[in-house]
Motif scaffolding. Structure first.
Motif, PDB file in Angstrom:
ATOM      1  N   SER A   7      -2.702   4.014  -8.096  1.00 30.69           N
ATOM      2  CA  SER A   7      -1.983   2.738  -8.084  1.00 30.69           C
ATOM      3  C   SER A   7      -0.476   2.920  -7.984  1.00 30.69           C
ATOM      4  CB  SER A   7      -2.320   1.896  -9.323  1.00 30.69           C
ATOM      5  OG  SER A   7      -3.700   1.634  -9.396  1.00 30.69           O
ATOM      6  N   ALA A   8      -0.031   3.980  -7.334  1.00 26.39           N
ATOM      7  CA  ALA A   8       1.406   4.207  -7.169  1.00 26.39           C
ATOM      8  C   ALA A   8       2.055   3.109  -6.338  1.00 26.39           C
ATOM      9  CB  ALA A   8       1.647   5.564  -6.506  1.00 26.39           C
ATOM     10  N   GLU A   9       1.241   2.355  -5.597  1.00 26.11           N
ATOM     11  CA  GLU A   9       1.799   1.307  -4.745  1.00 26.11           C
ATOM     12  C   GLU A   9       2.128   0.035  -5.519  1.00 26.11           C
ATOM     13  OE1 GLU A   9      -1.246   2.324  -4.788  1.00 26.11           O
ATOM     14  OE2 GLU A   9      -2.641   0.644  -4.827  1.00 26.11           O
ATOM     15  N   TRP A  23       3.155  -7.243  -5.334  1.00 21.75           N
ATOM     16  CA  TRP A  23       3.729  -6.540  -6.480  1.00 21.75           C
ATOM     17  C   TRP A  23       4.048  -5.089  -6.051  1.00 21.75           C
ATOM     18  CZ3 TRP A  23      -0.343  -8.342 -10.682  1.00 21.75           C
ATOM     19  CH2 TRP A  23       0.006  -9.631 -11.126  1.00 21.75           C
ATOM     20  N   TYR A  24       4.415  -4.917  -4.780  1.00 26.87           N
ATOM     21  CA  TYR A  24       4.606  -3.560  -4.275  1.00 26.87           C
ATOM     22  C   TYR A  24       5.770  -2.840  -4.954  1.00 26.87           C
ATOM     23  CZ  TYR A  24       1.255  -2.678  -0.635  1.00 26.87           C
ATOM     24  OH  TYR A  24       0.096  -2.391   0.021  1.00 26.87           O
ATOM     25  N   SER A  25       5.544  -1.583  -5.278  1.00 26.58           N
ATOM     26  CA  SER A  25       6.624  -0.708  -5.740  1.00 26.58           C
ATOM     27  C   SER A  25       7.378  -0.189  -4.514  1.00 26.58           C
ATOM     28  CB  SER A  25       6.044   0.472  -6.525  1.00 26.58           C
ATOM     29  OG  SER A  25       5.250   1.285  -5.665  1.00 26.58           O
ATOM     30  N   GLU A  26       8.581   0.314  -4.725  1.00 25.04           N
ATOM     31  CA  GLU A  26       9.333   0.886  -3.614  1.00 25.04           C
ATOM     32  C   GLU A  26       8.588   2.099  -3.044  1.00 25.04           C
ATOM     33  OE1 GLU A  26      12.024  -0.374  -2.097  1.00 25.04           O
ATOM     34  OE2 GLU A  26      11.613  -2.085  -3.411  1.00 25.04           O
ATOM     35  N   THR A  27       7.974   2.871  -3.933  1.00 24.30           N
ATOM     36  CA  THR A  27       7.178   4.019  -3.482  1.00 24.30           C
ATOM     37  C   THR A  27       5.998   3.547  -2.633  1.00 24.30           C
ATOM     38  OG1 THR A  27       7.790   5.267  -5.452  1.00 24.30           O
ATOM     39  CG2 THR A  27       5.844   6.023  -4.256  1.00 24.30           C
ATOM     40  N   GLY A  28       5.373   2.458  -3.057  1.00 28.24           N
ATOM     41  CA  GLY A  28       4.237   1.926  -2.311  1.00 28.24           C
ATOM     42  C   GLY A  28       4.634   1.459  -0.922  1.00 28.24           C
ATOM     43  N   LYS A  29       5.795   0.790  -0.831  1.00 24.13           N
ATOM     44  CA  LYS A  29       6.263   0.337   0.487  1.00 24.13           C
ATOM     45  C   LYS A  29       6.497   1.536   1.406  1.00 24.13           C
ATOM     46  CE  LYS A  29       8.657  -3.704  -1.426  1.00 24.13           C
ATOM     47  NZ  LYS A  29       9.998  -4.269  -1.747  1.00 24.13           N
ATOM     48  N   TYR A  30       7.111   2.567   0.843  1.00 27.09           N
ATOM     49  CA  TYR A  30       7.365   3.765   1.648  1.00 27.09           C
ATOM     50  C   TYR A  30       6.040   4.386   2.114  1.00 27.09           C
ATOM     51  CZ  TYR A  30       7.818   8.668   2.651  1.00 27.09           C
ATOM     52  OH  TYR A  30       7.680   9.891   3.244  1.00 27.09           O
ATOM     53  N   ASN A  31       5.107   4.541   1.178  1.00 29.33           N
ATOM     54  CA  ASN A  31       3.843   5.209   1.515  1.00 29.33           C
ATOM     55  C   ASN A  31       3.053   4.442   2.577  1.00 29.33           C
ATOM     56  OD1 ASN A  31       4.050   7.495  -0.137  1.00 29.33           O
ATOM     57  ND2 ASN A  31       3.225   6.405  -1.914  1.00 29.33           N
ATOM     58  N   LEU A  32       3.083   3.110   2.487  1.00 29.37           N
ATOM     59  CA  LEU A  32       2.362   2.303   3.467  1.00 29.37           C
ATOM     60  C   LEU A  32       2.982   2.474   4.856  1.00 29.37           C
ATOM     61  CD1 LEU A  32       0.234   0.181   4.189  1.00 29.37           C
ATOM     62  CD2 LEU A  32       1.860  -1.583   3.497  1.00 29.37           C
TER      63      LEU A  32
END
Length: 383
Positions: A297-299, A125-134
């Motif tokens: 939980s921004a991810e 359920w990744y957000s686009e922000t979460g993908k970037y941060n990871l």
């Protein structure tokens, strides 16, 4: 249905608007901590004789801890598990891409010069922000990484069953973040797992002086509640939950695996750590449904569902959690905290709720009924 298209307010949104200034949403029906905004319906929460909750007491304990001594203990632990000949990783750092993940990798690689294996259970359920941060964290700290991504159909089935099983939508995440790093630890014979936020930080079930020790069953006890084998039914096969199966107790003991939380050894401060990883390593916040803060939980693009489920079941959500933290640290008065809490807790999380109803086939009426049926103890007094 997005917020702009929706006109009709929910019953809870209307209640929040009618509630008096500085009063909790369910004033007169349930009891609240006399210092912060936490209600007695929070799981495991208990008030002392003065009406103060565990998280408030734990935040006081944190001030009186000798953090130099704690940090010295941390160094000894890390040296004990550091690979002496460089033939293996020194530790596993379970990461999601949240701000804790970036901070953990900074501490482990830059402060203590360890060689970790980063491990991610992808809740899918990744957000686009979460993908970037990871991705950003992996690049910044130059670490090896293993990720497990469950198939979409299995996530959908588990999310539907989760509501009836534990009263929130996220069993697969609760179970996966605990099980997959342990599977990797056993497979690669890596003895030390390093987590971030400790149980004594803002949770009702532990304090800094009375923590919940990490073990194989930690995440089952505090969030998942059910083992993967217990979730299997006529619609969910064992192969659907392989990423959630814990290694046996014998395997964990034989491998000598231990887990620690950095926050038990260094002063944990969400706000300052968020600023630190944002300003120094490019970590990004996001808009999160159900709260006024953008770091927790921004991810995950479904965080609002977890928190709205808690609100219907227990009468409070992430808005209350964050307002209570800000009251404890002196950033808000208690009255200001209640205002922010009821505004955000009661708000229907349109994006995530509409998606959840679509993948599960539940109607919104069924969704609410399942959660109301899960209410226990004083939560049964909620409207």
């Amino acid at each position: 249905m997005g917020d702009k298209k929706r006109v009709k307010q929910t019953r809870y949104e209307r209640l929040a608007k009618k509630a008096g200034y500085g009063k909790p949403l369910f004033h007169g029906k349930i009891r609240y901590c006399v210092r912060c905004c936490m209600p007695e319906t929070a799981e495991g929460l208990a008030f002392d004789e003065m009406g103060i909750c565990q998280p408030c007491r734990s935040s006081e304990q944190k001030i009186h801890i000798n953090w130099k001594e704690r940090e010295a203990k941390l160094r000894k632990i890390l040296e004990k598990y550091r690979s002496k000949d460089g033939s293996n990783y020194d530790c596993i750092v379970p990461i999601s891409g949240g701000k804790d993940s970036t901070f953990q990798l900074y501490v482990v690689t830059q402060v203590y010069k360890l060689n970790p294996l980063a491990v991610t259970f992808n809740h899918n359920w990744y957000s686009e922000t979460g993908k970037y941060n990871l991705e950003n964290a992996l690049e910044r700290f130059d670490v090896d990484h293993i990720m497990f991504t469950p198939k979409r159909s299995a996530v959908n089935k588990l999310a539907k069953k989760s509501l009836q099983l534990i009263g929130d939508t996220c069993w697969h995440c609760h179970a996966g973040v605990g099980a997959f790093p342990l599977q990797i630890a056993v497979k690669y014979k890596i003895k030390l797992l390093i987590w971030g936020e400790p149980g004594g930080e803002n949770h009702g079930r532990a304090t800094y002086f009375d923590p919940i020790p990490y073990d194989r069953d930690y995440f089952t006890k505090i969030s998942a509640r059910y083992y993967a084998e217990e979730v299997v039914d006529k619609n969910i096969s064992l192969s659907d939950v392989l990423g959630y199966v814990l290694p046996s107790k014998e395997e964990v003991e034989k491998a000598g695996i231990v887990g620690i939380y950095l926050g038990d050894y260094m002063f944990w401060d969400d706000e300052r750590q968020t600023e630190f990883v944002r300003d120094n390593f490019g970590w990004r916040e996001d808009k999160i449904e159900g709260t006024y803060k953008g770091y927790k939980s921004a991810e995950c693009r479904m965080a609002g569902m977890h928190d709205y489920s808690k609100f219907i079941k227990r009468g409070f959500g992430r808005g209350t959690d964050h307002a209570s933290i800000d009251v404890r640290t002196g950033l808000l008065t208690r009255e200001e905290g209640f205002e922010l809490a009821k505004k955000h807790d009661a708000q229907r999380p349109s994006k995530s709720l509409d998606y959840y109803l679509k993948i599960t086939g539940y109607s919104e009426k069924e969704f609410e009924k399942i959660l109301k049926d899960k209410r226990d103890k004083k939560a049964k007094l909620l409207p």
